[in-house]
Design a protein around this motif. Structure first.
Motif, PDB file in Angstrom:
ATOM      1  N   ASP A  18      -7.200   0.183  21.495  1.00  0.00           N
ATOM      2  CA  ASP A  18      -7.441   1.319  20.233  1.00  0.00           C
ATOM      3  C   ASP A  18      -5.715   1.609  19.939  1.00  0.00           C
ATOM      4  O   ASP A  18      -5.776   2.718  19.248  1.00  0.00           O
ATOM      5  N   LYS A  19      -4.870   0.850  20.121  1.00  0.00           N
ATOM      6  CA  LYS A  19      -3.483   1.402  19.626  1.00  0.00           C
ATOM      7  C   LYS A  19      -3.326   1.446  18.079  1.00  0.00           C
ATOM      8  O   LYS A  19      -3.694   0.659  17.554  1.00  0.00           O
ATOM      9  N   ARG A  20      -2.511   2.351  17.676  1.00  0.00           N
ATOM     10  CA  ARG A  20      -2.205   2.486  16.289  1.00  0.00           C
ATOM     11  C   ARG A  20      -1.073   3.010  16.057  1.00  0.00           C
ATOM     12  O   ARG A  20      -0.131   3.421  16.880  1.00  0.00           O
ATOM     13  N   PHE A  21      -0.226   2.536  14.752  1.00  0.00           N
ATOM     14  CA  PHE A  21       1.199   2.750  14.422  1.00  0.00           C
ATOM     15  C   PHE A  21       1.202   3.575  13.406  1.00  0.00           C
ATOM     16  O   PHE A  21       0.292   3.640  12.441  1.00  0.00           O
ATOM     17  N   ILE A  22       2.117   4.613  13.483  1.00  0.00           N
ATOM     18  CA  ILE A  22       2.399   5.463  12.127  1.00  0.00           C
ATOM     19  C   ILE A  22       3.740   4.898  12.184  1.00  0.00           C
ATOM     20  O   ILE A  22       4.784   5.289  12.908  1.00  0.00           O
ATOM     21  N   TYR A  23       4.188   4.220  10.893  1.00  0.00           N
ATOM     22  CA  TYR A  23       5.363   3.522  10.838  1.00  0.00           C
ATOM     23  C   TYR A  23       6.230   4.350   9.505  1.00  0.00           C
ATOM     24  O   TYR A  23       5.612   4.416   8.512  1.00  0.00           O
ATOM     25  N   LEU A  24       7.426   5.128   9.819  1.00  0.00           N
ATOM     26  CA  LEU A  24       8.066   5.716   8.856  1.00  0.00           C
ATOM     27  C   LEU A  24       9.214   4.795   8.343  1.00  0.00           C
ATOM     28  O   LEU A  24       9.868   4.330   9.190  1.00  0.00           O
ATOM     29  N   GLY A  25       9.413   4.632   7.075  1.00  0.00           N
ATOM     30  CA  GLY A  25      10.657   4.114   6.578  1.00  0.00           C
ATOM     31  C   GLY A  25      11.107   4.362   5.275  1.00  0.00           C
ATOM     32  O   GLY A  25      10.406   4.806   4.313  1.00  0.00           O
ATOM     33  N   ASP A  26      12.285   3.979   4.860  1.00  0.00           N
ATOM     34  CA  ASP A  26      12.844   4.253   3.707  1.00  0.00           C
ATOM     35  C   ASP A  26      13.474   2.932   3.049  1.00  0.00           C
ATOM     36  O   ASP A  26      13.550   2.909   1.907  1.00  0.00           O
ATOM     37  N   LYS A  40      -5.889  -0.149  10.786  1.00  0.00           N
ATOM     38  CA  LYS A  40      -6.038   1.116  11.350  1.00  0.00           C
ATOM     39  C   LYS A  40      -4.720   1.678  11.672  1.00  0.00           C
ATOM     40  O   LYS A  40      -4.836   2.860  12.062  1.00  0.00           O
ATOM     41  N   ASP A  41      -3.785   1.278  11.212  1.00  0.00           N
ATOM     42  CA  ASP A  41      -2.327   1.630  11.108  1.00  0.00           C
ATOM     43  C   ASP A  41      -1.956   2.358   9.961  1.00  0.00           C
ATOM     44  O   ASP A  41      -2.814   2.495   8.859  1.00  0.00           O
ATOM     45  N   PHE A  42      -0.897   3.247   9.851  1.00  0.00           N
ATOM     46  CA  PHE A  42      -0.427   4.054   8.769  1.00  0.00           C
ATOM     47  C   PHE A  42       0.924   3.735   8.634  1.00  0.00           C
ATOM     48  O   PHE A  42       1.880   3.568   9.507  1.00  0.00           O
ATOM     49  N   ILE A  55       6.773  -1.951  -1.647  1.00  0.00           N
ATOM     50  CA  ILE A  55       5.207  -1.738  -1.438  1.00  0.00           C
ATOM     51  C   ILE A  55       4.500  -1.613  -2.823  1.00  0.00           C
ATOM     52  O   ILE A  55       3.667  -2.265  -3.118  1.00  0.00           O
ATOM     53  N   CYS A  56       5.316  -0.991  -3.797  1.00  0.00           N
ATOM     54  CA  CYS A  56       4.458  -0.635  -5.191  1.00  0.00           C
ATOM     55  C   CYS A  56       4.518  -1.963  -6.011  1.00  0.00           C
ATOM     56  O   CYS A  56       3.661  -1.876  -6.825  1.00  0.00           O
ATOM     57  N   ARG A  57       5.202  -2.934  -5.488  1.00  0.00           N
ATOM     58  CA  ARG A  57       5.077  -4.320  -6.161  1.00  0.00           C
ATOM     59  C   ARG A  57       3.825  -4.738  -6.191  1.00  0.00           C
ATOM     60  O   ARG A  57       3.181  -5.473  -6.881  1.00  0.00           O
ATOM     61  N   ASP A  58       3.204  -4.919  -4.944  1.00  0.00           N
ATOM     62  CA  ASP A  58       2.138  -5.147  -4.653  1.00  0.00           C
ATOM     63  C   ASP A  58       1.468  -4.632  -3.499  1.00  0.00           C
ATOM     64  O   ASP A  58       1.445  -5.063  -2.281  1.00  0.00           O
ATOM     65  N   PRO A  59       0.659  -3.246  -3.504  1.00  0.00           N
ATOM     66  CA  PRO A  59       0.431  -2.665  -2.453  1.00  0.00           C
ATOM     67  C   PRO A  59      -0.779  -3.332  -1.640  1.00  0.00           C
ATOM     68  O   PRO A  59      -1.039  -2.938  -0.156  1.00  0.00           O
ATOM     69  N   SER A  60      -1.269  -4.444  -1.960  1.00  0.00           N
ATOM     70  CA  SER A  60      -2.458  -5.024  -1.426  1.00  0.00           C
ATOM     71  C   SER A  60      -1.926  -5.818  -0.194  1.00  0.00           C
ATOM     72  O   SER A  60      -2.690  -5.958   0.516  1.00  0.00           O
ATOM     73  N   LEU A  61      -0.614  -5.880  -0.154  1.00  0.00           N
ATOM     74  CA  LEU A  61       0.134  -6.752   0.882  1.00  0.00           C
ATOM     75  C   LEU A  61       0.209  -6.220   2.103  1.00  0.00           C
ATOM     76  O   LEU A  61       0.014  -6.531   3.210  1.00  0.00           O
ATOM     77  N   VAL A  62       0.062  -5.007   1.895  1.00  0.00           N
ATOM     78  CA  VAL A  62       0.246  -3.800   3.180  1.00  0.00           C
ATOM     79  C   VAL A  62      -1.242  -3.630   3.647  1.00  0.00           C
ATOM     80  O   VAL A  62      -2.011  -2.850   2.867  1.00  0.00           O
ATOM     81  N   LYS A  63      -1.537  -3.792   4.922  1.00  0.00           N
ATOM     82  CA  LYS A  63      -3.138  -3.688   5.147  1.00  0.00           C
ATOM     83  C   LYS A  63      -3.255  -2.383   5.590  1.00  0.00           C
ATOM     84  O   LYS A  63      -4.230  -1.675   5.607  1.00  0.00           O
ATOM     85  N   ALA A  64      -2.038  -1.527   6.185  1.00  0.00           N
ATOM     86  CA  ALA A  64      -2.255  -0.035   6.716  1.00  0.00           C
ATOM     87  C   ALA A  64      -2.539   0.765   5.620  1.00  0.00           C
ATOM     88  O   ALA A  64      -2.195   0.604   4.533  1.00  0.00           O
ATOM     89  N   GLU A  65      -3.037   1.838   6.044  1.00  0.00           N
ATOM     90  CA  GLU A  65      -3.231   3.213   4.999  1.00  0.00           C
ATOM     91  C   GLU A  65      -1.662   3.515   4.533  1.00  0.00           C
ATOM     92  O   GLU A  65      -0.909   3.598   5.548  1.00  0.00           O
ATOM     93  N   ILE A  66      -1.482   3.823   3.355  1.00  0.00           N
ATOM     94  CA  ILE A  66      -0.008   4.118   2.931  1.00  0.00           C
ATOM     95  C   ILE A  66      -0.219   5.460   2.335  1.00  0.00           C
ATOM     96  O   ILE A  66      -0.713   6.001   1.764  1.00  0.00           O
ATOM     97  N   HIS A  67       0.897   6.304   3.301  1.00  0.00           N
ATOM     98  CA  HIS A  67       1.182   7.738   2.949  1.00  0.00           C
ATOM     99  C   HIS A  67       2.562   7.878   2.444  1.00  0.00           C
ATOM    100  O   HIS A  67       3.541   8.098   3.533  1.00  0.00           O
ATOM    101  N   GLY A  68       2.810   8.155   1.277  1.00  0.00           N
ATOM    102  CA  GLY A  68       4.159   8.320   0.833  1.00  0.00           C
ATOM    103  C   GLY A  68       4.393   9.835   1.364  1.00  0.00           C
ATOM    104  O   GLY A  68       3.792  10.713   1.306  1.00  0.00           O
ATOM    105  N   TRP A  69       6.018  10.105   1.303  1.00  0.00           N
ATOM    106  CA  TRP A  69       6.445  11.346   1.232  1.00  0.00           C
ATOM    107  C   TRP A  69       7.571  11.412   0.549  1.00  0.00           C
ATOM    108  O   TRP A  69       8.309  10.243   0.120  1.00  0.00           O
ATOM    109  N   SER A  70       8.228  12.508  -0.006  1.00  0.00           N
ATOM    110  CA  SER A  70       9.342  12.613  -0.727  1.00  0.00           C
ATOM    111  C   SER A  70      10.841  13.441  -0.028  1.00  0.00           C
ATOM    112  O   SER A  70      11.819  13.012  -0.069  1.00  0.00           O
ATOM    113  N   ASP A  71      10.311  14.456   0.842  1.00  0.00           N
ATOM    114  CA  ASP A  71      11.389  15.157   1.297  1.00  0.00           C
ATOM    115  C   ASP A  71      10.899  15.520   2.839  1.00  0.00           C
ATOM    116  O   ASP A  71       9.721  15.240   3.181  1.00  0.00           O
ATOM    117  N   GLY A  72      11.760  16.325   3.667  1.00  0.00           N
ATOM    118  CA  GLY A  72      11.443  16.674   4.927  1.00  0.00           C
ATOM    119  C   GLY A  72      10.212  17.472   5.067  1.00  0.00           C
ATOM    120  O   GLY A  72       9.495  17.268   6.167  1.00  0.00           O
TER     121      GLY A  72
END
Length: 120
Positions: A18-26, A40-42, A55-72
């Motif tokens: 049941d491992k899941r990833f939450i991956y943050l990146g910029d 099942k990842d984020f 990612i916005c060029r083709d979001p369907s390539l990313v299987k994980a749920e996408i949750h954008g953020w702008s600031d801290g």
């Protein structure tokens, strides 16, 4: 080292199904690992930064749920929401990895979600 390889290393080091990833990146270097995430990842890309644009060029390539953020503040809100969601779904093991230093630390206790303030 490719950050995608770090994800594979983490996956191999944990036997839990049941491992899941939450991956943050910029940066653009965060795009390759985002493609290795599962349904099942984020993925938390920083809005209006290279990984977001890729990612916005083709979001369907990313299987994980996408949750954008702008600031801290938004990063904190989204991340705490996802941690809370994952911890409610299962007994969770939280792992942190510093790709730049190529270190890996594993925390097998549930202290992280209890130690962080959770906002509704």
């Amino acid at each position: 080292m490719c950050k995608g390889l770090v994800i594979e290393r983490i996956e191999d080091s944990i036997s839990e199904e049941d491992k899941r990833f939450i991956y943050l990146g910029d940066g653009s270097g965060d795009y390759c690992p985002s493609l290795r995430l599962k349904e099942k990842d984020f993925m938390m890309p920083r809005k209006n930064f290279p990984v977001w644009d890729l990612i916005c060029r083709d979001p369907s390539l990313v299987k994980a749920e996408i949750h954008g953020w702008s600031d801290g503040e938004e990063l904190e809100q989204v991340l705490l929401h996802l941690i809370n969601k994952v911890s409610l779904d299962q007994n969770s093991t939280f792992i942190s990895s510093d790709c730049k230093l190529q270190t890996l630390s594993v925390s097998v206790h549930e202290a992280l979600p209890k130690a962080l303030p959770v906002r509704p």
